[in-house]
Design a protein around this motif. Structure first.
Motif, PDB file in Angstrom:
ATOM      1  N   THR A   1      42.953  33.696  36.276  1.00 33.35           N
ATOM      2  CA  THR A   1      41.857  34.360  36.977  1.00 33.35           C
ATOM      3  C   THR A   1      40.849  33.384  37.567  1.00 33.35           C
ATOM      4  O   THR A   1      39.679  33.383  37.207  1.00 33.35           O
ATOM      5  CB  THR A   1      41.143  35.353  36.046  1.00 33.35           C
ATOM      6  OG1 THR A   1      42.122  36.078  35.323  1.00 33.35           O
ATOM      7  CG2 THR A   1      40.317  36.341  36.842  1.00 33.35           C
ATOM      8  N   ALA A   2      41.320  32.550  38.451  1.00 38.08           N
ATOM      9  CA  ALA A   2      40.448  31.595  39.132  1.00 38.08           C
ATOM     10  C   ALA A   2      40.846  31.511  40.600  1.00 38.08           C
ATOM     11  O   ALA A   2      42.013  31.411  40.921  1.00 38.08           O
ATOM     12  CB  ALA A   2      40.565  30.219  38.487  1.00 38.08           C
ATOM     13  N   CYS A   3      39.865  31.552  41.447  1.00 42.64           N
ATOM     14  CA  CYS A   3      40.089  31.418  42.878  1.00 42.64           C
ATOM     15  C   CYS A   3      40.475  29.967  43.151  1.00 42.64           C
ATOM     16  O   CYS A   3      39.801  29.070  42.666  1.00 42.64           O
ATOM     17  CB  CYS A   3      38.802  31.780  43.597  1.00 42.64           C
ATOM     18  SG  CYS A   3      38.853  31.619  45.368  1.00 42.64           S
ATOM     19  N   PRO A   4      41.519  29.700  43.807  1.00 40.99           N
ATOM     20  CA  PRO A   4      42.496  30.554  44.472  1.00 40.99           C
ATOM     21  C   PRO A   4      43.797  30.677  43.682  1.00 40.99           C
ATOM     22  O   PRO A   4      44.868  30.806  44.260  1.00 40.99           O
ATOM     23  CB  PRO A   4      42.738  29.805  45.780  1.00 40.99           C
ATOM     24  CG  PRO A   4      42.695  28.360  45.356  1.00 40.99           C
ATOM     25  CD  PRO A   4      41.647  28.311  44.257  1.00 40.99           C
ATOM     26  N   LEU A   5      43.735  30.632  42.373  1.00 41.70           N
ATOM     27  CA  LEU A   5      44.944  30.592  41.553  1.00 41.70           C
ATOM     28  C   LEU A   5      45.555  31.953  41.233  1.00 41.70           C
ATOM     29  O   LEU A   5      46.678  32.022  40.777  1.00 41.70           O
ATOM     30  CB  LEU A   5      44.661  29.846  40.239  1.00 41.70           C
ATOM     31  CG  LEU A   5      44.149  28.424  40.394  1.00 41.70           C
ATOM     32  CD1 LEU A   5      43.808  27.833  39.045  1.00 41.70           C
ATOM     33  CD2 LEU A   5      45.153  27.563  41.131  1.00 41.70           C
ATOM     34  N   GLY A   6      44.827  33.025  41.434  1.00 43.48           N
ATOM     35  CA  GLY A   6      45.363  34.344  41.130  1.00 43.48           C
ATOM     36  C   GLY A   6      45.021  34.811  39.734  1.00 43.48           C
ATOM     37  O   GLY A   6      44.104  34.298  39.092  1.00 43.48           O
ATOM     38  N   CYS A   7      45.763  35.783  39.241  1.00 44.17           N
ATOM     39  CA  CYS A   7      45.460  36.403  37.951  1.00 44.17           C
ATOM     40  C   CYS A   7      46.250  35.807  36.787  1.00 44.17           C
ATOM     41  O   CYS A   7      45.681  35.471  35.756  1.00 44.17           O
ATOM     42  CB  CYS A   7      45.743  37.900  38.023  1.00 44.17           C
ATOM     43  SG  CYS A   7      44.693  38.778  39.203  1.00 44.17           S
TER      44      CYS A   7
ATOM     45  N   ASP B   1      34.573  24.736  44.581  1.00 43.51           N
ATOM     46  CA  ASP B   1      33.298  24.920  45.248  1.00 43.51           C
ATOM     47  C   ASP B   1      32.685  26.229  44.742  1.00 43.51           C
ATOM     48  O   ASP B   1      33.341  27.271  44.773  1.00 43.51           O
ATOM     49  CB  ASP B   1      33.547  25.000  46.748  1.00 43.51           C
ATOM     50  CG  ASP B   1      32.281  25.147  47.572  1.00 43.51           C
ATOM     51  OD1 ASP B   1      31.232  25.550  47.033  1.00 43.51           O
ATOM     52  OD2 ASP B   1      32.351  24.842  48.772  1.00 43.51           O
ATOM     53  N   PRO B   2      31.445  26.192  44.287  1.00 44.09           N
ATOM     54  CA  PRO B   2      30.809  27.424  43.792  1.00 44.09           C
ATOM     55  C   PRO B   2      30.786  28.544  44.833  1.00 44.09           C
ATOM     56  O   PRO B   2      30.680  29.708  44.500  1.00 44.09           O
ATOM     57  CB  PRO B   2      29.386  26.993  43.432  1.00 44.09           C
ATOM     58  CG  PRO B   2      29.455  25.514  43.280  1.00 44.09           C
ATOM     59  CD  PRO B   2      30.569  25.041  44.163  1.00 44.09           C
ATOM     60  N   ALA B   3      30.892  28.191  46.106  1.00 47.07           N
ATOM     61  CA  ALA B   3      30.885  29.201  47.165  1.00 47.07           C
ATOM     62  C   ALA B   3      32.214  29.945  47.246  1.00 47.07           C
ATOM     63  O   ALA B   3      32.302  30.979  47.902  1.00 47.07           O
ATOM     64  CB  ALA B   3      30.578  28.546  48.510  1.00 47.07           C
ATOM     65  N   CYS B   4      33.244  29.442  46.584  1.00 48.74           N
ATOM     66  CA  CYS B   4      34.548  30.104  46.592  1.00 48.74           C
ATOM     67  C   CYS B   4      34.434  31.398  45.790  1.00 48.74           C
ATOM     68  O   CYS B   4      34.207  31.364  44.584  1.00 48.74           O
ATOM     69  CB  CYS B   4      35.608  29.192  45.985  1.00 48.74           C
ATOM     70  SG  CYS B   4      37.260  29.916  45.974  1.00 48.74           S
ATOM     71  N   GLN B   5      34.573  32.525  46.442  1.00 50.27           N
ATOM     72  CA  GLN B   5      34.364  33.814  45.799  1.00 50.27           C
ATOM     73  C   GLN B   5      35.537  34.756  46.038  1.00 50.27           C
ATOM     74  O   GLN B   5      35.441  35.675  46.835  1.00 50.27           O
ATOM     75  CB  GLN B   5      33.085  34.457  46.334  1.00 50.27           C
ATOM     76  CG  GLN B   5      31.871  33.607  46.169  1.00 50.27           C
ATOM     77  CD  GLN B   5      30.928  34.171  45.147  1.00 50.27           C
ATOM     78  OE1 GLN B   5      30.967  35.342  44.829  1.00 50.27           O
ATOM     79  NE2 GLN B   5      30.057  33.341  44.639  1.00 50.27           N
ATOM     80  N   CYS B   6      36.639  34.503  45.394  1.00 48.65           N
ATOM     81  CA  CYS B   6      37.775  35.415  45.511  1.00 48.65           C
ATOM     82  C   CYS B   6      37.483  36.667  44.695  1.00 48.65           C
ATOM     83  O   CYS B   6      36.839  36.597  43.658  1.00 48.65           O
ATOM     84  CB  CYS B   6      39.053  34.762  44.992  1.00 48.65           C
ATOM     85  SG  CYS B   6      39.548  33.324  45.942  1.00 48.65           S
ATOM     86  N   MET B   7      37.948  37.789  45.152  1.00 45.53           N
ATOM     87  CA  MET B   7      37.716  39.059  44.465  1.00 45.53           C
ATOM     88  C   MET B   7      39.052  39.615  43.993  1.00 45.53           C
ATOM     89  O   MET B   7      39.693  40.377  44.704  1.00 45.53           O
ATOM     90  CB  MET B   7      37.039  40.050  45.400  1.00 45.53           C
ATOM     91  CG  MET B   7      35.725  39.560  45.943  1.00 45.53           C
ATOM     92  SD  MET B   7      34.479  39.561  44.696  1.00 45.53           S
ATOM     93  CE  MET B   7      33.528  40.937  45.190  1.00 45.53           C
TER      94      MET B   7
END
Length: 70
Positions: A11-17, A41-47
């Motif tokens: 669960t980490a952007c951009p690694l997936g679930c 980067d703290p700006a990385c905000q995957c949902m």
């Protein structure tokens, strides 16, 4: 062999679930994931909308693969 595989939550952007890994490498993979999380980067905000932890894994051509869901 299917019993050599395990699913871990990343669960980490951009690694997936989730990712399927060999049981003997679980701690190593978690360390790599944690290191990568620290570099993001703290700006990385995957949902991600992660569903339940996959219930099964299988070994396909020598690689762990995720099966069904719990």
């Amino acid at each position: 062999m299917d019993s050599d595989c395990q699913v871990i939550s990343v669960t980490a952007c951009p690694l997936g679930c989730y990712v399927a890994v060999t049981k003997k490498n679980v701690q190593k993979i978690r360390a790599v994931v944690n290191d990568l999380k620290g570099r993001l980067d703290p700006a990385c905000q995957c949902m991600y909308k992660c569903s339940g932890l996959p219930r099964s894994t299988s070994c396909v051509k020598g690689r762990c693969s995720i099966g069904g869901r719990r």
